[in-house]
Design a protein around this motif. Structure first.
Motif, short mmCIF file in Angstrom:
data_model
loop_
_atom_site.label_atom_id
_atom_site.label_comp_id
_atom_site.label_asym_id
_atom_site.label_seq_id
_atom_site.Cartn_x
_atom_site.Cartn_y
_atom_site.Cartn_z
N TYR A 1 0.81 -1.22 0.00
CA TYR A 1 0.00 0.00 0.00
C TYR A 1 0.85 1.28 0.00
O TYR A 1 0.41 2.30 -0.48
N ILE B 1 -0.56 3.40 -2.87
CA ILE B 1 -1.50 4.44 -2.45
C ILE B 1 -0.86 5.58 -1.66
O ILE B 1 -0.99 6.75 -2.03
N ILE B 2 -0.15 5.24 -0.57
CA ILE B 2 0.30 6.31 0.34
C ILE B 2 1.29 7.25 -0.35
O ILE B 2 1.10 8.47 -0.33
N PHE C 1 -0.30 9.40 -3.10
CA PHE C 1 -1.20 10.40 -2.51
C PHE C 1 -0.40 11.54 -1.88
O PHE C 1 -0.71 12.72 -2.10
N PHE D 1 -5.83 6.16 -6.81
CA PHE D 1 -6.67 4.96 -6.73
C PHE D 1 -6.88 4.31 -8.09
O PHE D 1 -7.05 3.09 -8.15
N PHE E 1 -4.16 1.91 -8.49
CA PHE E 1 -4.41 0.73 -7.65
C PHE E 1 -5.41 -0.22 -8.32
O PHE E 1 -5.22 -1.43 -8.38
N PHE F 1 -16.47 6.99 -10.48
CA PHE F 1 -15.16 6.38 -10.71
C PHE F 1 -14.99 5.10 -9.89
O PHE F 1 -14.61 4.05 -10.41
N ILE G 1 -12.02 6.20 -0.75
CA ILE G 1 -12.24 7.50 -1.39
C ILE G 1 -13.25 8.40 -0.68
O ILE G 1 -12.94 9.56 -0.40
N LEU H 1 -5.06 14.64 4.23
CA LEU H 1 -4.14 13.50 4.39
C LEU H 1 -4.58 12.64 5.58
O LEU H 1 -4.60 11.41 5.50
N GLU I 1 -7.58 10.58 4.72
CA GLU I 1 -7.24 9.46 3.84
C GLU I 1 -6.61 8.32 4.64
O GLU I 1 -6.99 7.16 4.51
N PHE J 1 -8.18 4.69 5.37
CA PHE J 1 -7.37 3.59 4.86
C PHE J 1 -6.98 2.62 5.99
O PHE J 1 -6.93 1.40 5.80
#
Lengths: 245, 252
Positions: free
Chosen positions: A57, A61-62, A65, A180, A183, B27, B64, B176, B179, B183
């Motif tokens: 991840y 992702i991290i 981002f 995303f 991903f 999406f 998301i 951040l 997220e 997550f």
């Protein structure tokens, strides 16, 4: 160019938030530590632990981002204080301006992944989950540097989009969706999205256990994919920056 | 209050954030569908009825939508300071506590609407895939799950929305945080004890996605209520501190 990069870092010196975002690099090593602690396993294969802490991840992702957020912060501040006009008067070339930002993102990405690597070693060796071996640490460092380098290039499209925007909302949303999309695109087609190309490059030797890719691995095709996206992003940024006054 | 709510809706009409949020919702629905159709180990997940609606809900909540809702709420609260319209609002004059409450109500409604949109998209795709397997009970169960999820996610992210005005220019950090917060639910859901206390996973308990006992359900509701209370305390504290500042200015 070096002077521009130095100036970018001097600007960032005043922004504590950017440095605080580096703490996100500890998230996955910590969760990997919790995960293996939960199952009470010891003597784990180092690559299996690092897959959780750095190659999973964090890579998908991290890091994208965080880098996307950094791109937005870097560009938004120039627009917000109307610094661009003054920069064009100096004059600073559009390409130089764009790539100075990119190099900040690249260096930040390397720092982020190095912290992840150090944290992964600490969280795996100190509790005794993994036996300390220089070989596995070099393997982790090598992979982390690869991830840092290629992910920074893969983020060029986001940097280009943020360069074209005055506000931050669209840039932030694009960052979220872009990260995303990478991903989710990996199981569909690994060579379409730059971020899924990064996972192809990192797992090209098949030395990361449990990281199965749905298609045959062709690292040169993945590098070509990132290169094409980078060129397209640079051209887009040049066009939009030239249009802006 | 009604006028404030109306004004907030009018302001949002001019902003493209709603469009972007809708795009993000579409999406995630599309990518979960494509992901389900992709056979990694010879298994086509979308073949099983109900898989798509349940998976879209999980991925949207863990990746998301909480960040989008936090961004939406923090944007609405921060924009008055950023666009410097707060001065004009103070001249009207406007009760800032009511203004913040109106913004939070609008965010809550939008959060539910975002999940409703996701439900409509996933239901449409599910109907195309397995129309014969869909019963009224299943559809109503999912509708209830999605709507509660929308409300619950708002409560779960409300402390992050409330922190943003304190951080002034640092709303990036809030995004951040949102997220990473959502997550992290992936890992919290692995622990049977933590998943009922961690707000994002507690939402799944309340919505009925997880099978829960009465005690576990109570834990989930308490966790989400605490989040709501924390947000309320932070926002009331913010308004008081602003009033304090104004009072000090008057004395000077």
């Amino acid at each position: 160019m070096l002077k521009l990069i130095q100036i970018e870092f001097m600007k960032l010196r005043r922004r504590k938030l950017v440095w605080l975002m580096l703490l996100a690099s500890l998230v996955m090593p910590f969760f990997a530590f919790l995960y293996y602690g939960y199952f009470g396993k010891t003597g784990i294969d180092p690559a299996a632990f690092y897959k959780w802490s750095a190659f999973g991840y964090t890579m998908l992702i991290i890091l994208p981002f965080v880098l996307g957020m950094l791109c937005t912060i870097l560009m938004y501040n120039e627009n917000r204080y109307d610094m661009l006009k003054q920069l064009w008067i100096v004059p600073v070339s559009r390409l130089g301006y764009f790539f100075s930002k990119f190099f900040v993102v690249l260096i930040y990405s390397v720092c982020f992944m190095l912290i992840t690597a150090i944290a992964s070693v600490l969280f795996s060796v100190l509790p005794g989950y993994v036996v300390f071996e220089w070989g596995s640490i070099f393997f982790l460092m090598k992979k982390c540097l690869e991830i840092a380098l290629f992910t920074a290039f893969a983020m060029l499209p986001v940097l280009a989009v943020t360069a074209s925007q005055k506000g931050y909302i669209l840039s932030v949303c694009i960052t979220l969706i872009y990260a995303f999309a990478g991903f989710f695109m990996t199981p569909i087609n690994m060579y379409l999205h730059p971020l899924s190309c990064v996972s192809v490059i990192v797992s090209r030797s098949g030395d990361i256990p449990g990281l199965t890719l749905p298609q045959a691995v062709h690292a040169p095709v993945a590098i070509l994919g990132i290169f094409l996206w980078s060129v397209a992003a640079t051209l887009f940024a040049m066009v939009t920056l030239n249009r802006r006054k | 209050m009604r006028i404030l709510l109306w004004a907030e809706c009018q302001k949002l009409r001019r902003s493209n954030i709603l469009l972007l949020t809708a795009f993000a919702t579409v999406f995630i629905a599309v990518f979960v569908f494509i992901g389900g159709k992709t056979t990694v180990h010879g298994v086509d997940f979308s073949e099983s009825s109900g898989w798509y609606m349940a998976t879209a809900l999980t991925w949207a909540t863990m990746f998301i939508l909480p960040a989008m809702i936090a961004l939406l709420g923090s944007y609405m609260i921060c924009r008055e300071e950023q666009d410097d319209t707060i001065k004009h609002l103070r001249l009207v004059p406007i009760n800032e506590t009511k203004l913040t409450a109106a913004k939070m109500i609008v965010t809550f409604v939008l959060s539910v609407l975002i999940y409703l949109l996701l439900f409509i998209i996933t239901l449409a795709i599910e109907a195309v895939l397995h129309f014969s397997a869909l019963s009224i009970e299943t559809v109503l169960d999912f509708l209830k799950m999605y709507l509660i999820q929308g409300a619950g996610v708002f409560f779960a992210v409300s402390p992050i929305i409330a922190i943003v005005p304190y951080m002034k220019k640092s709303y990036w950090l809030a995004l951040l945080l949102a997220e990473i917060y959502s997550f992290s639910a992936l890992f919290m859901s692995m622990s049977n004890a933590l998943k009922h206390f961690y707000p994002i996973t507690a939402v799944f308990g309340v919505s009925g996605y997880y099978e829960t006992t009465v005690q576990e359900l109570a834990c989930c509701i308490i966790a989400l209520s605490l989040c709501g209370c924390l947000a309320a305390v932070l926002l009331v504290g913010l308004n008081h501190s602003q009033k304090g500042k104004k009072h000090e200015e008057k004395i000077i």
